[in-house]
Design a protein around this motif. Structure first.
Motif, short mmCIF file in Angstrom:
data_model
loop_
_atom_site.label_atom_id
_atom_site.label_comp_id
_atom_site.label_asym_id
_atom_site.label_seq_id
_atom_site.Cartn_x
_atom_site.Cartn_y
_atom_site.Cartn_z
N LEU A 28 5.77 -28.13 -10.74
CA LEU A 28 5.73 -26.94 -11.60
C LEU A 28 6.58 -27.13 -12.85
O LEU A 28 6.18 -26.73 -13.96
CB LEU A 28 6.19 -25.72 -10.82
N ALA A 29 7.75 -27.76 -12.68
CA ALA A 29 8.62 -28.02 -13.83
C ALA A 29 7.96 -28.98 -14.81
O ALA A 29 8.03 -28.80 -16.04
CB ALA A 29 9.96 -28.58 -13.36
N ALA A 30 7.30 -30.01 -14.29
CA ALA A 30 6.62 -30.98 -15.15
C ALA A 30 5.45 -30.33 -15.88
O ALA A 30 5.20 -30.61 -17.06
CB ALA A 30 6.13 -32.16 -14.31
N ALA A 33 6.97 -28.30 -18.68
CA ALA A 33 7.49 -29.17 -19.73
C ALA A 33 6.37 -29.77 -20.57
O ALA A 33 6.54 -30.02 -21.78
CB ALA A 33 8.34 -30.29 -19.11
N ALA A 34 5.22 -30.00 -19.96
CA ALA A 34 4.08 -30.58 -20.67
C ALA A 34 3.26 -29.54 -21.42
O ALA A 34 2.29 -29.89 -22.11
CB ALA A 34 3.19 -31.33 -19.69
N GLY A 35 3.64 -28.27 -21.28
CA GLY A 35 2.94 -27.22 -22.00
C GLY A 35 1.62 -26.80 -21.38
O GLY A 35 0.78 -26.20 -22.05
N LEU A 36 1.44 -27.10 -20.08
CA LEU A 36 0.22 -26.67 -19.41
C LEU A 36 0.23 -25.15 -19.24
O LEU A 36 1.30 -24.55 -19.10
CB LEU A 36 0.09 -27.34 -18.04
N GLY A 68 -2.30 -29.35 -13.27
CA GLY A 68 -1.23 -30.33 -13.15
C GLY A 68 -1.01 -30.84 -11.74
O GLY A 68 -0.02 -31.52 -11.48
N GLY A 69 -1.91 -30.50 -10.84
CA GLY A 69 -1.86 -31.09 -9.50
C GLY A 69 -1.05 -30.34 -8.47
O GLY A 69 -0.86 -30.85 -7.36
#
Length: 221
Positions: A28-30, A33-36, A68-69
């Protein structure tokens, strides 16, 4: 519809049962951070997907809409070590984040992320002989929900579990004259569910951290 602050509070109360661990938090953090877009399933819904896949005894699963998986990880964890999950994602940037999240969770050996429009990928999956799938999760563009459900049936067997997310749309499905393509897509999917004799289905509306929505749950007869 205004959200009731108690919805979030109840989700937080159930957090210890839902058991969100470090790889899921990192995913969730990634994604953030990636703007999803912040449209991952909730922790409770993710755990529900995991449990439904386990209850189904799934060895092969299909996900339409990886983002984002996060949900991918939840489902993949329900599969045996030699199981396989094929997840479809239309956006390469999202798929890249998903692959990294899946790898961090130690699941790359059982998850394949395919990039491209799902309606282009699904015929290829059929041609490759990957079906039937034991569990299918549909969470992509709602406009094509009826098409995705048709493909889920085509790639299923008797007993396959199918889950479709975001089918209440803050109650907007009550507007039979809606021109919102997402609402129209959900209407068409429900029409198909009602007329398809191979499906035994129900719909559950939910409230919580993600607002007012719901999911459809079906089993192929």
């Amino acid at each position: 519809m205004a959200r009731d602050t108690r919805w979030n509070a109840v989700d937080e109360y159930f957090a210890p049962i839902v058991a969100q661990d470090q790889p899921l938090e990192a995913a969730l953090a990634a994604n953030e951070a990636a703007g999803l877009p912040p449209i991952d399933v909730s922790a409770a819904h993710g755990k529900m997907l995991h449990l439904l896949a386990r209850i189904a005894g799934a060895r092969k699963a299909l996900e339409i809409g990886a983002l984002g998986g996060y949900s991918t990880i939840r489902i993949a964890r329900a599969l045996p070590a030699d199981g396989r999950l094929v997840t479809l994602e239309a956006v390469e940037e999202h798929a890249s984040v998903a692959r990294a999240n899946i790898a961090r969770a130690g699941l790359s050996d059982r998850v394949e992320v395919r990039v491209g429009a799902a309606l282009d990928s699904l015929p290829k999956i059929e041609a490759e002989g990957l079906a039937p799938f034991d569990f299918v999760f549909i969470d992509a563009d709602k406009e094509n929900n009826a098409n995705y459900l048709a493909w889920a049936l085509r790639l299923s067997r008797r007993g396959t579990t199918i889950v479709v997310d975001n089918v209440v749309r803050d109650g907007r499905i009550l507007d039979a004259a809606s021109r919102d393509l997402d609402v129209v897509g959900v209407h068409r999917m429900f029409d198909m569910m009602k007329s398809e004799p191979r499906l035994h289905a129900t719909v559950i509306q939910t409230v919580g951290a993600k607002g007012w929505d719901g999911f459809a749950l079906a089993v192929v007869a």
